[in-house]
Design a protein around this motif. Structure first.
Motif, short mmCIF file in Angstrom:
data_model
loop_
_atom_site.label_atom_id
_atom_site.label_comp_id
_atom_site.label_asym_id
_atom_site.label_seq_id
_atom_site.Cartn_x
_atom_site.Cartn_y
_atom_site.Cartn_z
N ASN A 1 6.19 -51.34 -8.27
CA ASN A 1 5.87 -50.20 -7.21
C ASN A 1 4.39 -49.98 -6.96
OD1 ASN A 1 6.37 -48.07 -5.77
ND2 ASN A 1 6.51 -46.65 -7.17
N ARG A 2 3.79 -51.22 -6.21
CA ARG A 2 2.52 -51.29 -5.94
C ARG A 2 2.46 -51.27 -4.46
NH1 ARG A 2 0.36 -56.67 -7.55
NH2 ARG A 2 0.55 -55.94 -9.66
N PRO A 3 2.42 -49.97 -3.82
CA PRO A 3 2.31 -49.86 -2.48
C PRO A 3 1.03 -50.48 -1.74
CG PRO A 3 2.00 -47.65 -3.53
CD PRO A 3 2.10 -48.74 -4.48
N THR A 4 1.32 -50.81 -0.40
CA THR A 4 0.07 -51.33 0.23
C THR A 4 -0.55 -50.02 0.84
OG1 THR A 4 1.44 -51.21 2.35
CG2 THR A 4 1.45 -53.48 0.84
N LEU A 5 -1.84 -50.30 1.19
CA LEU A 5 -2.67 -49.48 1.89
C LEU A 5 -1.85 -48.60 3.23
CD1 LEU A 5 -6.18 -50.96 1.64
CD2 LEU A 5 -5.36 -49.05 0.47
N GLN A 6 -1.36 -49.40 3.97
CA GLN A 6 -0.60 -48.78 5.29
C GLN A 6 0.73 -48.01 4.75
OE1 GLN A 6 1.39 -51.90 7.30
NE2 GLN A 6 2.05 -50.50 8.90
N THR A 7 1.28 -48.29 3.62
CA THR A 7 2.46 -47.62 3.11
C THR A 7 1.75 -46.16 2.59
OG1 THR A 7 3.57 -49.40 2.55
CG2 THR A 7 4.24 -47.37 1.68
N LEU A 8 0.68 -46.29 2.03
CA LEU A 8 0.02 -44.97 1.51
C LEU A 8 -0.51 -44.18 2.49
CD1 LEU A 8 -1.94 -46.42 -1.47
CD2 LEU A 8 0.00 -45.10 -1.68
N GLU A 9 -0.95 -44.74 3.76
CA GLU A 9 -1.31 -43.62 4.76
C GLU A 9 -0.26 -43.27 5.63
OE1 GLU A 9 -3.79 -46.70 7.00
OE2 GLU A 9 -5.28 -46.90 5.78
N THR A 10 0.83 -43.84 5.88
CA THR A 10 1.77 -43.32 6.61
C THR A 10 2.68 -42.84 5.79
OG1 THR A 10 3.12 -45.69 6.37
CG2 THR A 10 1.55 -45.57 8.30
N LYS A 11 3.17 -42.95 4.67
CA LYS A 11 4.16 -42.10 4.06
C LYS A 11 3.73 -41.17 3.16
CE LYS A 11 7.68 -45.70 5.28
NZ LYS A 11 8.49 -46.70 4.69
#
Length: 171
Positions: A85-95
């Motif tokens: 479960n290592r989210p990307t920076l884009q996922t952290l920003e949008t969701k």
């Protein structure tokens, strides 16, 4: 008096053999519980699990010195140590992050997960010990036969003694 004691111990050995070898103590429920725990925990962050080795290829030695793992994986530096479960920076920003972010609750969940891993390892050890015990009892039962036997390997804590029996043709 001695004959009675021998019969009684043989009766106890037979009783334990039936209980252990037929699966009442060994196979049915413990194995199902172990499989259920393994399914729940996924063994992702188990301490005894071998660490993953991932190789990143770069073109020069200079790039090796300046290699940024978080930048290469496109994730936050705090999340690089995670195995799953290592989210990307884009996922952290949008969701939005689902679940709790309070440190006390996260620590409590980590403690519960560690406890579940401990229970799983205890169950696996117990199942292995019961298997060894069943082998030892079965060996003792086999030794009561009148056939010639030769000891091949001594009994250890993790395995039963191994005997080689002379094959005798039944008439």
């Amino acid at each position: 008096m001695e004959d009675y004691a021998i019969k009684r111990t043989n009766l106890n050995i037979n009783r334990w053999t039936k209980l252990i070898c037929t699966g009442h103590l060994m196979k049915q429920k413990p194995t199902m519980k172990i499989e259920r725990l393994k399914g729940e925990l996924h063994l992702l962050d188990a301490e005894s699990k071998q660490k993953n080795k991932h190789t990143f290829f770069v073109d020069s030695k200079k790039e090796v010195q300046t290699f940024d793992l978080a930048g290469h994986l496109n994730t936050a530096p705090e999340l690089v140590d995670r195995v799953y479960n290592r989210p990307t920076l884009q996922t952290l920003e949008t969701k939005t992050i689902k679940g709790t972010m309070e440190p006390k609750i996260i620590q409590k969940l980590a403690r519960q997960r560690k406890h579940q891993y401990k229970i799983l390892s205890q169950r696996i050890d117990r199942e292995r010990k019961m298997f060894v015990i069943s082998q030892k009892i079965q060996t003792r039962k086999d030794l009561q036969d009148k056939n010639k036997k030769v000891k091949v390997r001594k009994e250890t804590q993790n395995s039963a003694a191994i005997y080689k029996f002379e094959s005798k043709r039944k008439r």
